[in-house]
Design a protein around this motif. Sequence first.
Motif, PDB file in Angstrom:
ATOM      1  N   GLU A 188       0.858  -1.179   0.000  1.00  0.00           N
ATOM      2  CA  GLU A 188       0.000   0.000   0.000  1.00  0.00           C
ATOM      3  C   GLU A 188       0.891   1.225   0.000  1.00  0.00           C
ATOM      4  O   GLU A 188       1.853   1.308   0.775  1.00  0.00           O
ATOM      5  N   ARG A 206      -3.548   0.149  -3.287  1.00  0.00           N
ATOM      6  CA  ARG A 206      -3.531  -0.980  -2.360  1.00  0.00           C
ATOM      7  C   ARG A 206      -3.551  -2.275  -3.154  1.00  0.00           C
ATOM      8  O   ARG A 206      -4.447  -2.510  -3.967  1.00  0.00           O
ATOM      9  N   TYR A 266       2.469   6.301   5.000  1.00  0.00           N
ATOM     10  CA  TYR A 266       2.880   5.677   3.756  1.00  0.00           C
ATOM     11  C   TYR A 266       4.369   5.935   3.512  1.00  0.00           C
ATOM     12  O   TYR A 266       4.948   6.891   4.041  1.00  0.00           O
TER      13      TYR A 266
END
Length: 636
Positions: free
Chosen positions: A51, A99, A140
Motif C-alpha cells: 500500500e 492498495r 505511507y
Amino acid sequence: MFRAIITAACAVSLLTCSSKAKPDKQKNLRPKQAIPAIGCDVRAGKINHMEFIARCPANCLETKQPVYGSRIFASISSICNAAIHGGIITNAGGSVIVRKVAWRDSYNGSFSNGVRSLSLPRWRESFIVTAGKPKKSVMYPHSLNYTTVRATSEKTVRLESKNSAATTVPPSRTRLKSTILTAAPREPNITAASKPRVAGHQTGVEMEQLDDHIRFIPDVSYTGSFAVRQQDSHPGAPAQAFSGNPNCMVDITFLMDGSWSIGRRRFNIQKDFLAEVAQVIDIGVAGPLMGVVQYGDDPVTEFSLKAYSNSNDVAAAVEKITQKGGLSNVGKALSYVNSRYFTNANGNRGGAPNVVVVLVDGWPTDKVEEASRRARESGINIFFITVEGPDEQEQENVLEGNFVDKAVCRTNGFFSLPVSRWFELRSAARPLARRLCDTERLACSKTCLNAHDIAFVVDGSSSVGTGNFRIVLQFVANITRRFDISETETRVAAVQYTYEQQLEFDFEKHGSKAEVLAAIEGIRYWSGGTSTGAAVAFAANKLFGKSKPNKRKIMIVITDGRSYDDVRAPALAVHRAGVIVYSIGIAWAVHEELEDIASDPIEEHSSFVGDFDELYKLAPKIFSRICREFNSQPQN
C-alpha cells in the motif's frame, strides 16, 4: 518559614513538569506526509509496497498506457491511467492511494473517463486505487521501492552469422530477396542458448529492450523469436472458459502465409504474432472468436471459429501449426474462406462481423482482386498485413499492381498495415487489435448503409411540372447520400416514366456517391402520361434481373397521380421476386394504388404527402424504415 518551603517545593515541581512536557509534545508531532511522484507509465506491479501513496503527473491520457480491468485492476496496469479510468483523478493529475489485493480469475475491460481498459483472463496480482488523501492512522512510504530491472548485454540477442544457410526457395517462385538473405539476414535470431530466463514470479519484473523491437514481459514461454504472454496458473484456481471481450464481438479468420519464401524462422514469428493478437483481443464466446487458415499452393483450415473459446487455447493451437510450403496463392485462399469457412458448421455467429486478416510475405503469387471483391460482397472485411513488400526490382514479379488497394474495402489505410521487416511484426499486434474491435468502422461488413441495390422509379408525367420534378430529384438525392455508395456497397439506379419508361442509369453505371448524385442532378424532365404499373415491371426486368444475389433489393416508386394502367399484377410479381417496394404518393396520388404497390406491412412501406413542398420530410423516415427493417433481419 513553612510557607516559604511550600512555595519553593511548588516551584521545583512546576519546573520538573514543564521540562517533561516539552519533550513529550515534540514526540507527538508527526512529520508531514511526503508524496512521491510517479510517471504515467508506471505499473502497480513494479512497486514493492502493498500500500502506498503517489502523485500522478498531468496529461497521462495522452500516453495511452494499457489498463486491464475495471475498479479492480491487474498489476500490469498503468496506475495513473487506472486512476483516471476510475474517476479518482482527472487528466490534470493528482495524488492516489494504491492498495495491492489478490489475483482475479478475470478482469473485464470497459470505457470510462476517456480511458479504454482491456479485458484479461487472469493475472497474479491486483490493485485498487482510491483518492490520495492520507489516513491519519497510516504512514505511507516517503519514497517508493521499485523492482529490479535485469541488466542485459549485447550477447543476449545475437545476429545470425553471415555464413548461416539461407532458406531454400523453390524455382517455381523466383524471389530476389532470398539471394540477399544469404549475405544479410533480415532479422536477429535468438538461439536456445541465448534466450534469457525469467526466474520465479516476481511481481511486475520486466526485461526492457533486449533490442529495438523486443520487450520481454513477466511469465513468458519462448516458442520462437518473440515472447508469448501466458497467464499464471494458481493452485486451486478454477479452470474455466472465459467469456471474452463483449466490446469486440467479431468473427476473425487469419490467413497465414505458409509459402516456402517465408522460411521457418519467419513462420514462427508469424505464429507468435497470432498468439499475441489472441491474448490482446481476449477470445471468448461473448467476444471475438478466432480461426486460422494456412495457405500455400492450396489453403487448409488449421482450426475453425468454434474450436477454441479462450486466448490460451488459441495460442496453444497456433503453436502446433506446421508450415505447408508452396506458393503464396492469396486469391485462392480468399475464395476458399468466402465459400467454405464462414458457415454455421464452422462457428460463424451471423450477427458478428466477419473479418479476414491476410498475412503475406512480399506479394501474392496469384491475383487477388476478383476473389477479394466477391468476399467483400459477401460481407467479409479484409485486412492485409504485408511484410517486406516488393522493392523496385521485384515490382515486375507482382501480378497485380497495388494489390492491397484492390483487395481491401477502402484505401484510407484502416484495412492495411505494412510492416517493413518480419522482426517488427509484433509491433502491429495492438494496432491491429484496435482495428479489429472497432466494429463501427468495419464498413465492408453488411450494414444498412452498404447492403442494398436501390432503384428509384420516378413519375415524370405532365402533372408534375418542371419545378416539382426538381423537388422530386432533390428528395431522391437526400435519400441516396445517406448510404455508402460503391461497386461493392450500396448501389443506386433510376428509371423515369410517363406512358413509356426511360432507364436513366443502372446499378453498374456509377461507382461512387459523387457520381450517383451528379447523375441524379442531370436527369431531365420528360413529361407525358402516367403508366405506373408498366414502370414497375420495366424496373424489375431491366434492373433487378441483373442485381447481385447478395444485395437487398429495394424499389422506391414516386408518383403524383392515378395510373392509367393496372399496378396490382406488376407489383405482386415484384414482391414475389423478393424486391421490397416503397410507394410514395404526392398530391393527387390514389391511396389504393399506393397500397397495392407497397410491400407488407403496408403502413411501413406506403407514404403520402399533400404537396411537393412537404416531400423533403419523408427522406429521413424512408431511410429509417429501410434500416429498421434491415436490422430486424438475421444477417450474415
